[in-house]
Design an enzyme around this catalytic site. Structure first.
Site, mmCIF file in Angstrom:
data_model
loop_
_atom_site.group_PDB
_atom_site.id
_atom_site.type_symbol
_atom_site.label_atom_id
_atom_site.label_comp_id
_atom_site.label_asym_id
_atom_site.label_seq_id
_atom_site.Cartn_x
_atom_site.Cartn_y
_atom_site.Cartn_z
ATOM 1 N N LYS A 119 7.890 -2.993 32.285
ATOM 2 C CA LYS A 119 8.320 -2.352 30.948
ATOM 3 C C LYS A 119 8.254 -1.070 30.906
ATOM 4 O O LYS A 119 8.228 -0.618 29.623
ATOM 5 C CB LYS A 119 7.940 -3.430 30.006
ATOM 6 C CG LYS A 119 8.233 -4.950 29.854
ATOM 7 C CD LYS A 119 7.720 -5.696 28.787
ATOM 8 C CE LYS A 119 7.766 -7.199 28.959
ATOM 9 N NZ LYS A 119 8.842 -7.878 28.758
ATOM 10 N N GLN A 126 4.522 -4.316 25.004
ATOM 11 C CA GLN A 126 5.563 -3.452 24.446
ATOM 12 C C GLN A 126 5.497 -2.058 24.048
ATOM 13 O O GLN A 126 6.493 -1.279 23.568
ATOM 14 C CB GLN A 126 6.465 -4.249 23.291
ATOM 15 C CG GLN A 126 6.830 -5.734 23.633
ATOM 16 C CD GLN A 126 8.234 -5.234 24.468
ATOM 17 O OE1 GLN A 126 8.890 -4.565 24.288
ATOM 18 N NE2 GLN A 126 8.521 -6.584 25.079
HETATM 19 N N1 PMP Z 1 3.554 -9.954 25.829
HETATM 20 C C1 PMP Z 1 4.782 -9.264 25.244
HETATM 21 C C2 PMP Z 1 4.658 -8.769 23.927
HETATM 22 C C3 PMP Z 1 6.058 -9.173 25.773
HETATM 23 O O1 PMP Z 1 6.922 -8.652 25.547
HETATM 24 C C4 PMP Z 1 6.213 -10.083 27.399
HETATM 25 C C5 PMP Z 1 7.443 -9.991 28.033
HETATM 26 N N2 PMP Z 1 8.497 -9.932 27.411
HETATM 27 C C6 PMP Z 1 4.989 -10.268 27.651
HETATM 28 C C7 PMP Z 1 3.763 -10.331 27.021
HETATM 29 C C8 PMP Z 1 5.048 -10.805 29.151
HETATM 30 O O2 PMP Z 1 5.241 -10.191 30.234
HETATM 31 P P1 PMP Z 1 5.312 -10.355 31.673
HETATM 32 O O3 PMP Z 1 6.534 -11.432 31.488
HETATM 33 O O4 PMP Z 1 5.795 -9.035 32.353
HETATM 34 O O5 PMP Z 1 4.194 -11.076 32.008
#
Ligand code: PMP
Length: 409
Positions: A229, A206
């Site tokens: 993200k 984030q």
């Molecule tokens: N850590 C955090 C703080 C997240 O917000 C997210 C996704 N919401 C993830 C890890 C995992 O990311 P991804 O689904 O892209 O692997």
């Protein structure tokens, strides 16, 4: 743009760079913690790769393949440079932050775990930085220590410090909570872990986009994030491993692309980071991430973050003024993520009603069930802002919530 001059934050001008907002002019997109939108520049770069440069990397001697390989490795440098990593080869490309955490758990930490060791995570971790450690601790009969949070939604730093001891194999902590928006003091936490000679993983999913991270200064051992993200494409993640751990990394997947030699008797692997990139990688995605970083670097991130924090404060105030609305958490340092609940309404119904007004928010547990269990909320509505959101978006959210409340309650 004049080289060296950064673009200051004008959300309207920024919005124009993201074609989804011309496609849906009514859209108020407030689900940036789930995924950010993609700028035209990134879409064009990925399209161009497919139209003009498509080839697999490493294997070909022909021009297209050599060029794709060059671009892929240039992307590694772009990422390393963006995070001020001490060396380009600290960066491995994965499928996302989730896979990056799993790699650290299973291909680095698992090897050094001994009975009686422990792993320290926090209560505010996303499942991506919780479940891999829980599974590892269960498989190795080691202890999973979970750092609590304070009433305001901050990490309990004293407790964290007391949970780290000489048997801690790793500390894995999120930089910015995807549910509460809490910004954790990662420099202080890294120093805390290192004071006891314990490695630390930072989940920067984030924070990687807007909060400048200097890995050389921070000196953490591992850092993970996801391209989608960061205004980049789906399916690409970053894993940073400090050079002091490179030789300890074991392959995660076995196959081609990670091999120095294969004999019937056995196989010799390439060093990190290549030994983690088995099979054909997402070449277009990695190149797309590098382009997204070029977009981010055009912005003056410091002033954008200030502006975004101001907008988030306004949003928090406008939401707090709505009768029956409870903000979940009030962290000392908070990013552009807000969780709330509306009395008498299920968060999913709130999100569905907002959708009627073309407002996109998330409802649920946000992959942080241990946190919500602890706080006693079955679910929340989550609003997460980014650089293209403006006061009008915040007003539309508050107006829509007020109308909904008057209509239903
Ligand atoms: N850590 C955090 C703080 C997240 O917000 C997210 C996704 N919401 C993830 C890890 C995992 O990311 P991804 O689904 O892209 O692997």
């Amino acid at each position: 743009m004049v080289e060296g001059r950064k673009i200051l934050g004008d959300p309207a001008a920024i919005k124009q760079q993201f074609p989804i907002f011309s496609e849906y002019p009514e859209l108020v997109y407030l689900d940036n913690a789930a995924t950010t939108q993609r700028p035209q520049q990134v879409i064009n770069r990925i399209n161009n790769f497919h139209q003009q440069e498509n080839a697999t990397i490493r294997r070909g001697v022909y021009q297209l393949s050599a060029r794709a390989t060059q671009e892929f490795e240039a992307a590694r440098s772009t990422v390393a440079n963006f995070f001020k990593a001490p060396q380009d080869d600290c960066i491995a490309f994965t499928q996302g932050a989730t896979e990056s955490v799993n790699i650290v758990a299973r291909s680095i930490i698992k090897e050094k775990l001994k009975p009686g060791d422990n792993i320290v995570v926090s209560l505010m971790e996303h499942h991506a930085n919780f479940v891999p450690w829980q599974m590892l601790s269960q498989a190795t009969s080691t202890e999973l220590r979970v750092v609590p949070i304070t009433e305001s939604g901050d990490l309990d730093l004293d407790k964290l410090n007391s949970l780290i001891d000489s048997r801690t194999a790793v500390v894995a902590i999120v930089h910015i909570s995807n549910t509460l928006g809490t910004i954790n003091p990662i420099k202080v936490i890294t120093q805390m872990a290192h004071a006891k000679e314990v490695p630390i993983l930072i989940d920067a999913a984030q924070s990687a986009t807007l909060y400048p991270i200097n890995l050389t200064e921070l000196d953490c051992d591992f850092l993970v994030c996801s391209a989608h993200k960061m205004f980049g494409p789906f399916g690409v993640g970053v894993l940073y491993v400090h050079p002091r751990y490179h030789r300890q990394v074991q392959p995660y997947n076995y196959g081609g692309g990670i091999i120095r030699s294969v004999k019937v008797e056995g196989t010799e692997f390439l060093p990190y980071p290549h030994l983690l990139e088995a099979g054909t990688p997402n070449v277009a995605g990695v190149i797309g991430l590098a382009e997204a970083i070029r977009v981010i670097k055009k912005f003056d991130r410091e002033s954008l973050v200030k502006q975004l924090h101001k907008l988030t404060q306004i949003a928090r105030q406008k939401l707090a003024d709505i009768e029956g609305l409870s903000l979940v958490g009030n962290p000392t340092l908070s990013s552009s993520i807000i969780s709330f609940s509306l009395a008498g309404m299920h968060p999913h119904d709130v999100a569905s009603f907002l959708n009627e007004d073309h407002i996109a928010v998330r409802a649920g547990q946000h992959c942080t069930q241990p946190l919500l269990d602890y706080l006693g909320w079955p679910a929340t509505v989550r609003v997460s802002l980014s650089i293209y959101n403006n006061l009008q978006d915040v007003d539309r959210l508050a107006d829509s919530l007020r109308e909904m409340k008057d209509f239903l309650i």
